[in-house]
Design a protein around this motif. Structure first.
Motif, short mmCIF file in Angstrom:
data_model
loop_
_atom_site.label_atom_id
_atom_site.label_comp_id
_atom_site.label_asym_id
_atom_site.label_seq_id
_atom_site.Cartn_x
_atom_site.Cartn_y
_atom_site.Cartn_z
N GLU A 77 0.81 -1.23 0.00
CA GLU A 77 0.00 0.00 0.00
C GLU A 77 0.84 1.28 0.00
O GLU A 77 0.34 2.35 -0.30
N LYS A 80 2.37 3.54 -5.02
CA LYS A 80 1.27 3.74 -5.96
C LYS A 80 1.64 3.16 -7.31
O LYS A 80 2.82 3.00 -7.63
N THR A 81 0.62 2.88 -8.13
CA THR A 81 0.86 2.37 -9.47
C THR A 81 1.69 3.39 -10.26
O THR A 81 1.38 4.57 -10.26
N GLU A 83 4.91 3.95 -9.62
CA GLU A 83 6.04 4.39 -8.79
C GLU A 83 7.02 3.24 -8.58
O GLU A 83 6.69 2.08 -8.82
N ARG A 100 5.89 -0.81 -9.39
CA ARG A 100 4.48 -1.25 -9.39
C ARG A 100 3.92 -0.87 -10.75
O ARG A 100 3.68 0.30 -11.03
N GLU A 103 -2.24 -2.62 -10.68
CA GLU A 103 -2.85 -2.70 -9.36
C GLU A 103 -2.28 -3.86 -8.55
O GLU A 103 -1.93 -3.69 -7.39
#
Length: 176
Positions: A77, A80-81, A83, A100, A103
């Motif tokens: 978590e 982020k997508t 990054e 990432r 998702e």
């Protein structure tokens, strides 16, 4: 002249067996001595490199036989997508990059360029793995080179997701 009188005398000039021997020059390096020296040096070099050659052959014949540590990289978590997170794996001296890409999709590579070991960085704007030294680019999904001088893919780090955390568990061997 009897044979007893010749013992200890200097041979005559026409003696074909000993006329070319000069005592003042007997320690000079001739072809035979040079070849012995060269072959001795080559033999010494071969014997001294034998342990390293044995280790290299063992690694080449049984790739992936080395055990890699399981290392926590980051909480899922926290990234982020699109990054990336830098970390060290498999040792504290080998940089790596976790990206990432979706998702529930992650990719990780050792971040040393396969051309000259320059560091590889993630460009969020371009969604590319970039090597600034010689303008190398790598595909984030496969690690394959897209541009520049690199010819081999980045070594991929095997990942495991458990309990919301991302773990590095190994490095895939090169495929030939």
């Amino acid at each position: 002249m009897s044979d007893d009188k010749r013992v200890g005398n200097v041979p005559e000039r026409d003696d074909n067996y000993t006329h070319n021997i000069h005592r003042s020059n007997e320690r000079s390096l001739d072809r035979r001595a040079f070849m012995k020296t060269v072959l001795g040096g080559v033999g010494l070099f071969a014997v001294s490199t034998l342990p390293w050659g044995t280790l290299a052959a063992k690694q080449l014949l049984a790739p992936g036989s080395g055990k890699y540590p399981r290392k926590k990289i980051v909480e899922a978590e926290a990234v982020k997508t699109g990054e990336a997170v830098e970390f060290f794996y498999p040792s504290d001296h080998e940089g790596a990059l976790l990206v990432r890409v979706g998702e529930d999709e992650w990719r990780a590579y050792q971040n040393a360029c396969t051309h000259l070991k320059c560091p590889v960085f993630w460009s969020t704007e371009k969604n590319e793995l970039l090597c600034p030294c010689h303008h190398g680019k790598f595909d984030v999904m496969t690690g394959e080179p897209l541009a520049g001088p690199p010819r081999r893919a980045l070594p991929e780090i095997e990942l495991e997701i458990e309990g919301g955390s991302i773990y590095a568990i190994g490095v895939k061997p090169y495929e030939t």
